[in-house]
Design an enzyme around this catalytic site. Structure first.
Site, PDB file in Angstrom:
ATOM      1  N   LYS A   1       0.832  -1.209   0.121  1.00  0.00           N
ATOM      2  CA  LYS A   1       0.017  -0.012  -0.078  1.00  0.00           C
ATOM      3  C   LYS A   1       0.838   1.292   0.026  1.00  0.00           C
ATOM      4  CE  LYS A   1      -4.153  -1.901   0.434  1.00  0.00           C
ATOM      5  NZ  LYS A   1      -4.816  -1.713   1.377  1.00  0.00           N
TER       6      LYS A   1
ATOM      7  N   GLN B   1      -0.679 -12.531  10.495  1.00  0.00           N
ATOM      8  CA  GLN B   1      -1.147 -12.381   9.163  1.00  0.00           C
ATOM      9  C   GLN B   1       0.262 -12.216   8.367  1.00  0.00           C
ATOM     10  OE1 GLN B   1      -3.233  -9.239  10.574  1.00  0.00           O
ATOM     11  NE2 GLN B   1      -1.824  -7.572   9.943  1.00  0.00           N
TER      12      GLN B   1
ATOM     13  N   ASP C   1      -2.618  -6.204   0.840  1.00  0.00           N
ATOM     14  CA  ASP C   1      -1.312  -6.497   0.969  1.00  0.00           C
ATOM     15  C   ASP C   1      -1.372  -7.513   2.220  1.00  0.00           C
ATOM     16  OD1 ASP C   1      -2.797  -4.714   2.723  1.00  0.00           O
ATOM     17  OD2 ASP C   1      -0.673  -3.529   3.172  1.00  0.00           O
TER      18      ASP C   1
ATOM     19  N   ASP D   1      -2.467  -8.036  17.568  1.00  0.00           N
ATOM     20  CA  ASP D   1      -3.411  -7.397  16.391  1.00  0.00           C
ATOM     21  C   ASP D   1      -4.691  -8.278  15.906  1.00  0.00           C
ATOM     22  OD1 ASP D   1      -3.368  -4.919  14.555  1.00  0.00           O
ATOM     23  OD2 ASP D   1      -3.415  -6.867  13.077  1.00  0.00           O
ATOM     24  N   ASN D   2      -5.704  -7.730  16.134  1.00  0.00           N
ATOM     25  CA  ASN D   2      -7.245  -8.166  16.001  1.00  0.00           C
ATOM     26  C   ASN D   2      -7.353  -9.812  16.131  1.00  0.00           C
ATOM     27  OD1 ASN D   2      -8.242  -5.966  14.414  1.00  0.00           O
ATOM     28  ND2 ASN D   2      -7.030  -6.463  12.528  1.00  0.00           N
TER      29      ASN D   2
ATOM     30  N   GLU E   1      -5.987  -6.188  21.202  1.00  0.00           N
ATOM     31  CA  GLU E   1      -6.657  -5.059  20.436  1.00  0.00           C
ATOM     32  C   GLU E   1      -7.712  -5.588  19.558  1.00  0.00           C
ATOM     33  OE1 GLU E   1      -6.423  -2.570  16.561  1.00  0.00           O
ATOM     34  OE2 GLU E   1      -6.136  -4.837  16.740  1.00  0.00           O
TER      35      GLU E   1
ATOM     36  N   LYS F   1       0.983   4.594   9.327  1.00  0.00           N
ATOM     37  CA  LYS F   1       1.005   3.181   8.997  1.00  0.00           C
ATOM     38  C   LYS F   1       1.625   3.208   7.606  1.00  0.00           C
ATOM     39  CE  LYS F   1      -2.544   0.682   9.497  1.00  0.00           C
ATOM     40  NZ  LYS F   1      -4.125   0.603   9.559  1.00  0.00           N
ATOM     41  N   TYR F   2       1.442   4.054   6.781  1.00  0.00           N
ATOM     42  CA  TYR F   2       1.832   3.789   5.431  1.00  0.00           C
ATOM     43  C   TYR F   2       3.200   4.754   4.990  1.00  0.00           C
ATOM     44  CZ  TYR F   2      -2.758   1.932   5.517  1.00  0.00           C
ATOM     45  OH  TYR F   2      -3.948   1.148   5.937  1.00  0.00           O
TER      46      TYR F   2
END
Length: 689
Positions: free
Chosen positions: A254, A314, A349, A384-385, A413, A522-523
């Site tokens: 991204k 992930q 991604d 994360d998640n 989170e 983040k990007y």
């Protein structure tokens, strides 16, 4: 039911005992049970408990609660990390039965002849108690026994010494017909599991250089990020949370603001983990080496900061697992691997893991990765998640890790449905993100915090006013006062709180149509000039440091169960207190939710919750301004968002000399004879884009 007496509805018990309740070392854990018996004889209850070492802790007697309700209460304070076992016992208390009966009979006018059997029963009970009381108290017991036997004494002289043993035989009772309830578990963590202050930054932004004409951008490293550690420590934080530090995928990377096309110099999202350089056990080469990471962790520790890592299960499309273990992913009808989606959002991604095709293989590899970082000195993981992975997987992983190292902590989170959030906490997560960000009125916040306190046996909240993903509209439009307000609420309502870098600079510009930052870190790289911001008065860092200092210095703020709300007649204001029963330390906060308008309010305080009688006067000392005031149950406050949107008071007990403190500015206003407050120096931080 088992045993002579019913023992029911024991607390703390999570999911009927399927999971352990939670506590931290030194925490006062309330234990209660419903226990009752037939007839009029006295019942007693106590807790028996074993530490992780298998050693029994001191006998802990329970006290009855509201009369006639048969509810028994006590607090225990575990003193070591690990799994504790406890059970409630109920027993017939012959001394208390005797005490109650003979007191009533004497009051009714019965004499020694009528009470001969009662006097003999008293002798029997005291004789049974002889081996139970401490040696130093045995002479009192012997004297009371002799008095009961001495027919030459008056009735009051015969019974008086025995009746005076009530306190001694409460602590060292004669127990008959003992019934033991079911055994339950409490997992006890280190203190940081409940009380912590988190700060999040991206190491690649610290010391980064943005692209200029002819010169490419340059990432920050662990070495340059080390230079930021003193600033974080100076604000009083004790946990430094790093987003993923692993290699970032190049396939479907991204670009800025989550754009689908990345340029050759775009750095991508750290959550798109894995590339040819490695996966979850590797370090992004731009940040440095494994040795550099160890040096960063050591440097953080020297500043009093514990490093927390992100655990994001992930993969980027070019993660090594994708080619080595394609069975760990979901294959679609056309043969392609499914990328992550949260319709209508798409994460091209990222490939989510499939935990069902090869559960043993996935579990073994994830455990290996986590223990690898534990071996590198990381004892805290922000996950994360977790709500997108099987709950039974987390239950297995967390306790497998704790079996190796019980000091490891996990923060969930999971901004998701309440049942899932609570379920993750029950199965083992140490702390949980919450809905704090979206509770924007005093009524909503009060109701939500009451829910969290009710779940304190297993769920520990961590309040964050912002994250890289979340820039709430209150911060987008509330101006600098709102940043203070949300920091006060997060830091002083919850024993754990955190903030993402840039909060102290009042960063507030959102991507149009989204609840997240424009030019999201983040990007892309986002270096900040911290020194210039502070020099120009555009930093909230001193205020944050004060909040964390108040938290550190007041043990009442280290706990969740002690949160009490007080009535205030203005719906724009929230009033609450916390009190530590061990030290008597008490903190009382009044905070406005209005970042634009001056608000007045009148409090009606729950005085016993403050450790006071209803008529008491007391001194409140404002930790934000240094001012002190004389208060009672009803008081008037004035909160100006641009001067002082909150009062953070510590209480002085009646009769204790007031500290020699002065307000930083003269009072703006003073209330009438019921007491009042003042406001401090205006915050001159500018609201800039």
């Amino acid at each position: 039911m088992s045993g002579r007496f019913p023992i029911e509805d024991v607390s703390p018990v999570v999911s009927c005992g399927r999971y352990p309740a939670r506590a931290v070392v030194g925490e006062l854990v309330p234990v209660s049970a419903l226990a009752y018996r037939e007839g009029h004889d006295a019942l007693g209850c106590n807790v028996v408990w074993l530490g992780p070492d298998g050693r029994a802790r001191p006998f802990t007697r329970m006290r009855p609660g509201e009369p006639g309700q048969d509810r028994w209460h006590v607090t225990i304070a575990p003193d070591a990390v690990g799994e504790w076992l406890f059970a409630v016992e109920a027993f017939s208390d012959p001394y208390l039965t005797w005490h109650n009966a003979i007191t009533k009979k004497i009051a009714a006018g019965q004499g020694a002849v009528e009470l001969a059997n009662d006097l003999a029963e008293g002798v029997r009970v005291l004789s049974a108690a002889a081996e139970l009381v401490p040696k130093a108290d045995r002479p009192r017991l012997d004297q009371a026994t002799q008095a009961l036997r001495d027919a030459d004494r008056s009735l009051s002289e015969r019974t008086g010494p025995a009746l005076e043993l009530a306190d001694l035989l409460w602590e060292h009772p004669v127990r008959e017909l003992v019934a033991t309830g079911e055994e339950y578990r409490i997992w006890v963590d280190r203190e940081r599991a409940l009380f912590s202050a988190w700060y999040e930054f991206f190491p690649r932004s610290e010391g980064a250089v943005l692209a200029t004409d002819g010169e490419p951008a340059r990432s920050g490293t662990f070495a340059t990020a080390t230079q930021r550690l003193p600033g974080v420590a100076a604000m009083g934080f004790d946990v430094l949370y790093l987003p993923p530090i692993h290699p970032i995928g190049r396939v479907n990377r991204k670009g800025p603001n989550n754009s689908l096309v990345a340029g050759p110099d775009d750095v991508g999202s750290p959550w798109a983990i894995g590339a040819e350089e490695g996966g979850h056990d590797a370090i992004h080469p731009d940040l440095g080496t494994a040795e550099d990471f160890r040096g960063f962790v050591a440097a953080a520790a020297q500043q009093g900061l514990e490093v927390a890592m992100d655990l994001a299960l992930q993969c980027a499309p070019d993660h090594p697992w994708v080619t080595e273990h394609p069975e760990w992913f979901t294959t679609r009808a056309d043969g392609s691997i499914a990328y992550a989606e949260n319709p209508p959002k798409k994460y091209q991604d990222i490939y989510p893991l499939n935990f069902d095709n090869d559960p043993d293989g996935v579990r073994a590899e994830v455990l290996r990765v986590v223990l690898h970082w534990v071996g590198e000195g990381v004892k805290i993981f922000r996950v994360d998640n977790p709500h997108t992975k099987p709950v039974d997987f987390w239950h297995w992983l967390i306790w497998e890790v704790k079996r190796v190292d019980p000091d490891v902590l996990f923060l969930a989170e999971a901004f998701t449905r309440p049942a899932m959030m609570h379920g993750l906490a029950k199965v083992g997560f140490t702390q949980s993100y919450t809905y704090f960000t979206w509770r924007t009125s005093p009524a909503e916040m009060r109701e939500y915090c009451a829910e969290l306190v009710a779940a304190a046996d297993y769920m520990r909240p961590n309040f964050w006013p912002n994250t890289p993903d979340i820039l709430h509209e209150t911060l987008q439009h509330g101006g600098p006062p709102m940043f203070k307000i949300r920091a006060v609420l997060a830091a002083l309502l919850s024993p754990s709180w955190g903030m993402y870098a840039g909060y102290e600079l009042f960063e507030h510009v959102a991507r149009p149509g989204a609840e997240e930052y424009l030019d999201n870190e983040k990007y892309q790289l986002r270096p900040r000039d911290w020194a210039d911001a502070e020099a120009q008065g555009r930093s909230l860092a001193p205020f944050i440091a004060t909040l964390n200092r108040v938290r550190r210095d007041n043990p009442a703020l280290h706990r969740l169960r002690n949160l009490v709300f007080h009535d205030i007649d203005n719906p724009a204001l929230l009033c609450w207190s916390k009190r530590d029963p061990t030290t008597g330390n008490t903190v009382l906060v009044v905070c406005s939710f209005d970042s634009h308008t001056v608000q007045w309010g009148n409090t009606t305080l729950d005085m016993p919750a403050l450790g006071l009688d209803w008529h008491d006067r007391f001194t409140v000392h404002d930790e934000l301004t240094g001012a002190s005031y004389d208060w009672g149950q009803r008081n008037t406050v004035r909160l100006d968002p641009y001067l002082q949107p909150a009062h953070v008071f510590t209480l002085r007990r009646p009769g204790v000399p007031e500290p020699d403190a002065r307000a930083t500015t003269p009072p703006v206003s003073t209330a009438g004879p019921q007491g009042g407050t003042a406001s401090a120096t205006k915050d001159d931080a500018r609201w800039t884009s």
